[in-house]
Scaffold this motif. Structure first.
Motif, PDB file in Angstrom:
ATOM      1  N   PRO A 219       1.105  -1.205   0.123  1.00 32.27           N
ATOM      2  CA  PRO A 219      -0.136   0.182  -0.268  1.00 32.27           C
ATOM      3  C   PRO A 219       0.829   1.286  -0.055  1.00 32.27           C
ATOM      4  O   PRO A 219       1.855   1.330   0.749  1.00 32.27           O
ATOM      5  CB  PRO A 219      -0.818  -0.351   1.164  1.00 32.27           C
ATOM      6  CG  PRO A 219      -0.796  -1.765   1.859  1.00 32.27           C
ATOM      7  CD  PRO A 219       1.191  -1.635   1.305  1.00 32.27           C
ATOM      8  N   VAL A 220       0.524   2.112  -0.760  1.00 29.80           N
ATOM      9  CA  VAL A 220       1.319   3.510  -1.128  1.00 29.80           C
ATOM     10  C   VAL A 220      -0.170   4.764  -0.585  1.00 29.80           C
ATOM     11  O   VAL A 220      -0.963   4.999  -1.115  1.00 29.80           O
ATOM     12  CB  VAL A 220       1.935   3.881  -2.676  1.00 29.80           C
ATOM     13  CG1 VAL A 220       2.617   5.289  -2.432  1.00 29.80           C
ATOM     14  CG2 VAL A 220       2.384   3.210  -2.872  1.00 29.80           C
ATOM     15  N   ILE A 221       0.772   5.671   0.838  1.00 32.36           N
ATOM     16  CA  ILE A 221       0.026   6.767   1.055  1.00 32.36           C
ATOM     17  C   ILE A 221       0.697   7.764   0.211  1.00 32.36           C
ATOM     18  O   ILE A 221       1.829   8.304   0.539  1.00 32.36           O
ATOM     19  CB  ILE A 221      -0.179   7.006   2.387  1.00 32.36           C
ATOM     20  CG1 ILE A 221      -1.199   5.100   2.773  1.00 32.36           C
ATOM     21  CG2 ILE A 221      -1.077   8.015   3.251  1.00 32.36           C
ATOM     22  CD1 ILE A 221      -1.106   5.229   4.219  1.00 32.36           C
ATOM     23  N   VAL A 222      -0.189   8.429   0.137  1.00 32.39           N
ATOM     24  CA  VAL A 222       0.169   9.980  -0.913  1.00 32.39           C
ATOM     25  C   VAL A 222      -0.039  10.441   0.087  1.00 32.39           C
ATOM     26  O   VAL A 222      -0.510  10.935   0.668  1.00 32.39           O
ATOM     27  CB  VAL A 222      -0.280   9.609  -2.330  1.00 32.39           C
ATOM     28  CG1 VAL A 222       0.319  11.025  -3.065  1.00 32.39           C
ATOM     29  CG2 VAL A 222       0.332   8.725  -3.226  1.00 32.39           C
ATOM     30  N   LEU A 223       1.539  12.140   0.254  1.00 26.89           N
ATOM     31  CA  LEU A 223       1.547  12.661   1.338  1.00 26.89           C
ATOM     32  C   LEU A 223       1.855  14.149   0.411  1.00 26.89           C
ATOM     33  O   LEU A 223       3.083  14.039  -0.095  1.00 26.89           O
ATOM     34  CB  LEU A 223       2.776  12.980   1.852  1.00 26.89           C
ATOM     35  CG  LEU A 223       2.383  11.288   3.090  1.00 26.89           C
ATOM     36  CD1 LEU A 223       3.613  11.388   3.832  1.00 26.89           C
ATOM     37  CD2 LEU A 223       0.882  10.861   3.630  1.00 26.89           C
ATOM     38  N   SER A 224       1.098  14.946   0.617  1.00 26.90           N
ATOM     39  CA  SER A 224       1.348  16.527   0.238  1.00 26.90           C
ATOM     40  C   SER A 224       0.424  17.823   0.549  1.00 26.90           C
ATOM     41  O   SER A 224      -0.436  17.701   1.002  1.00 26.90           O
ATOM     42  CB  SER A 224       1.174  17.060  -1.881  1.00 26.90           C
ATOM     43  OG  SER A 224       1.701  17.796  -2.090  1.00 26.90           O
ATOM     44  N   ALA A 225       1.295  18.762   0.477  1.00 27.76           N
ATOM     45  CA  ALA A 225       0.868  20.002   1.281  1.00 27.76           C
ATOM     46  C   ALA A 225       0.756  20.883   0.151  1.00 27.76           C
ATOM     47  O   ALA A 225       0.004  21.485  -0.238  1.00 27.76           O
ATOM     48  CB  ALA A 225       2.163  20.382   1.936  1.00 27.76           C
ATOM     49  N   LEU A 226       1.488  20.931  -1.188  1.00 34.48           N
ATOM     50  CA  LEU A 226       1.235  21.602  -2.821  1.00 34.48           C
ATOM     51  C   LEU A 226       0.155  20.713  -3.814  1.00 34.48           C
ATOM     52  O   LEU A 226      -0.146  22.213  -4.154  1.00 34.48           O
ATOM     53  CB  LEU A 226       2.594  22.507  -3.005  1.00 34.48           C
ATOM     54  CG  LEU A 226       3.286  23.060  -1.831  1.00 34.48           C
ATOM     55  CD1 LEU A 226       4.289  23.131  -3.054  1.00 34.48           C
ATOM     56  CD2 LEU A 226       2.467  24.239  -1.060  1.00 34.48           C
ATOM     57  N   ALA A 227       0.123  19.840  -3.713  1.00 37.09           N
ATOM     58  CA  ALA A 227      -0.223  19.215  -4.945  1.00 37.09           C
ATOM     59  C   ALA A 227      -1.848  19.679  -5.140  1.00 37.09           C
ATOM     60  O   ALA A 227      -2.610  19.746  -3.961  1.00 37.09           O
ATOM     61  CB  ALA A 227      -0.145  17.114  -5.124  1.00 37.09           C
ATOM     62  N   GLY A 228      -2.363  20.049  -5.970  1.00 39.31           N
ATOM     63  CA  GLY A 228      -3.587  19.531  -6.215  1.00 39.31           C
ATOM     64  C   GLY A 228      -4.519  18.982  -6.621  1.00 39.31           C
ATOM     65  O   GLY A 228      -4.202  18.201  -6.477  1.00 39.31           O
TER      66      GLY A 228
END
Length: 546
Positions: A77-86
């Protein structure tokens, strides 16, 4: 039994350290990668049960890493993290095989909940922690999401809000939390849950602004296998996970009209259909919602359903902005100093009186969240004088460390870095304008005089011989005529134009090395990427003309 292995992939060392400590204490075995290439190498050579993957990274983005990993047969499982991605990145990530998506900043319990769900029935045994020293209740917020948060406040407005929480906590009525971003609406939501009879059941938070409508519907109500491309397994929604507990819908004003109708059905009938489902699902969840919008105005504009508004607005609690309760600045500052003193060794234990006075004179447009980030920045930099001049000028810091936060004071939805109010610029004659680029000296070093860089004022000027100095297209036009803009909006526009010219000058000086430019401008790499996009700056190396 072997510990569950998690790979953390992020180019910022502070984030890797934070997540490694958090997940290690939660019982996971954690390894870290600082780049996409290193992550793929580690995934090939080792066995991991889950991956936490940042989206915005230099050289190889998180989405590229995900594509290569899934293409080579990787199944963890891959959990994607981002503060800037839309929203587009979230959709792409899910279609490429990501198990889930989290927007920074996020709470500790939110991350652990997503990880546990991605891993199915597997869950690590939390390591026993040494007993913590007893401290006065007013000085510390409780980290357990099922315990009450201590509201650090002496203001009458917050006392009234606290009294109302105590009166309605044990009822099951919906609650509408109103207030600006950063005022602590999630703190109140968690306290309502912790004081209710549902305190031993789940508290589930959903940020309605973090995902587009298609993904938000699946997040809230779940989906059946085959409901859409990428739905390879049945997934329960957040309402199901919150059964018998509390679901907190943050930024409810951002929810699409179509989803509002489905939410209204859940509130009325306590049942719904999963995406692609044919059988109704019954739930018993208390609903608490929050917004920084004026919902009555949104109703008039056709953006929010009036029937849903009245269904939610059984009890409304308005949280005042920090500037309306300045008497709380000092106790909050003391609390955050103690809190982050535990995270950062040899951090700042107390602030000089001069800095504290500047804190009490600052307007705090970002409210409690901005104050917390300011204190955290001071604890990291260990030099309070670095922000003193900015506070005196009535400006927020150009950037704060991009870290997930365990403090529940935010209406998470990763806000963009705050813009600074510009100082008046002297009128300069065409055809060029001089931009002063200030380089900050190393601690203890002598001040560096400002470098004056000539930037073409006429964007139709002749082509330069150096491709990195090509004139840029004009900045994005304002959303409305200047004559109709408020003074505040005009100030923001002027600040953006000033920042655009300064960023352009530094990028040209560093031959468009963005990481080097970010260092010289003393902002984070990701904050610079956001600013470049916001200001409409085009990298000449990406142009087909060169």
């Amino acid at each position: 039994m072997d510990r569950i292995a998690v790979l953390v992939v992020d180019d910022e060392e502070s984030v890797r350290t934070f997540l490694a400590e958090l997940l290690g204490n939660a019982g996971y075995q954690v390894r870290c990668a600082s780049s996409g290439a290193q992550a793929l190498e580690m995934l090939q050579g080792g066995s991991f049960d889950a991956v936490l993957l940042d989206v915005v990274m230099p050289e190889m983005s998180g989405l590229e890493v995900l594509r290569h990993y899934r293409g080579s047969g990787g199944a963890a499982p891959v959990i994607v993290l981002s503060a800037l991605a839309g929203a587009d990145d979230a959709v792409r990530a899910m279609k490429m095989g990501a198990s889930d998506y989290l927007s920074k900043p996020f709470g500790n319990d939110e991350l652990e909940d997503v990880l546990a769900r991605a891993l199915g029935t597997r869950a690590p045994a939390r390591q026993a922690a040494a007993p913590a020293p007893v401290r006065p209740a007013v000085a510390e917020a409780v980290e357990n999401p099922n315990e009450a948060r201590v509201l650090i406040s002496t203001s009458p407005a917050m006392r009234r809000a606290r009294a109302l929480v105590e009166r309605i906590a044990d009822t099951d009525v919906p609650v509408l939390l109103l207030g600006e971003s950063g005022t602590g609406k999630e703190v109140i939501a968690r306290e309502i849950h912790a004081r209710s009879q549902r305190r031993n059941k789940p508290f589930i938070k959903v940020n309605c602004a973090a995902l587009p409508g298609e993904l938000l519907e699946s997040e809230l109500f779940g989906h059946e296998r085959g409901a859409f491309t990428g739905a390879t397994a049945e997934k329960p929604g957040k309402f199901e996970l919150a059964d018998q507990g509390t679901i907190f819908l943050d930024e409810i004003g951002e929810m699409a009209i179509r989803l509002q109708a489905k939410l209204l059905q859940v509130l009325q009938d306590e049942e719904f259909f999963r995406v692609g489902g044919k059988k109704s699902v019954r739930v018993d969840s208390r609903v608490v919602v929050a917004t920084n919008r004026d919902l009555e105005k949104e109703i008039a504009l056709g953006n929010f359903r009036e029937d849903l508004y009245y269904r939610l607005n059984v009890v409304a609690i308005r949280l005042p902005a920090l500037r309306e309760r300045m008497e709380d600045v000092v106790p909050l500052t003391d609390h955050f100093l103690k809190k982050y003193g535990k995270h950062y060794i040899h951090g700042v234990s107390e602030l000089p009186g001069e800095v504290l006075r500047a804190f009490t004179e600052y307007d705090w447009p970002g409210n409690v969240r901005e104050l917390e980030n300011m204190v955290r920045r001071l604890c990291v930099l260990k030099d309070p004088t670095l922000v003193l001049d900015e506070l005196r000028a009535g400006r927020a810091p150009a950037s704060a460390p991009s870290l997930p936060t365990s403090y529940a004071g935010g209406d998470d939805g990763a806000p963009p870095p705050p813009t600074r109010t510009p100082e008046p610029e002297p009128v300069r004659p065409p055809p060029t304008a001089s931009v002063q680029v200030l380089e900050m000296p190393a601690r203890g070093g002598a001040p560096v005089p400002p470098t004056v860089t000539e930037v073409p004022a006429n964007h139709m000027a002749p082509r330069y011989s150096n491709p990195f100095d090509i004139p840029q297209p004009p900045p994005p036009p304002p959303s409305m005529p200047v004559a109709e803009m408020s003074l505040k909006d005009i100030g923001k526009r002027a600040a953006m134009l000033a920042e655009r010219e300064a960023i352009l000058a530094m990028l040209q000086r560093t031959a468009w090395n963005k990481r080097k430019a970010a260092g010289k401008l003393r902002i984070s790499y990701k904050a610079l990427l956001y600013k470049i996009k916001e200001c409409g700056i085009i990298d000449p190396r990406a142009s087909a003309e060169f």
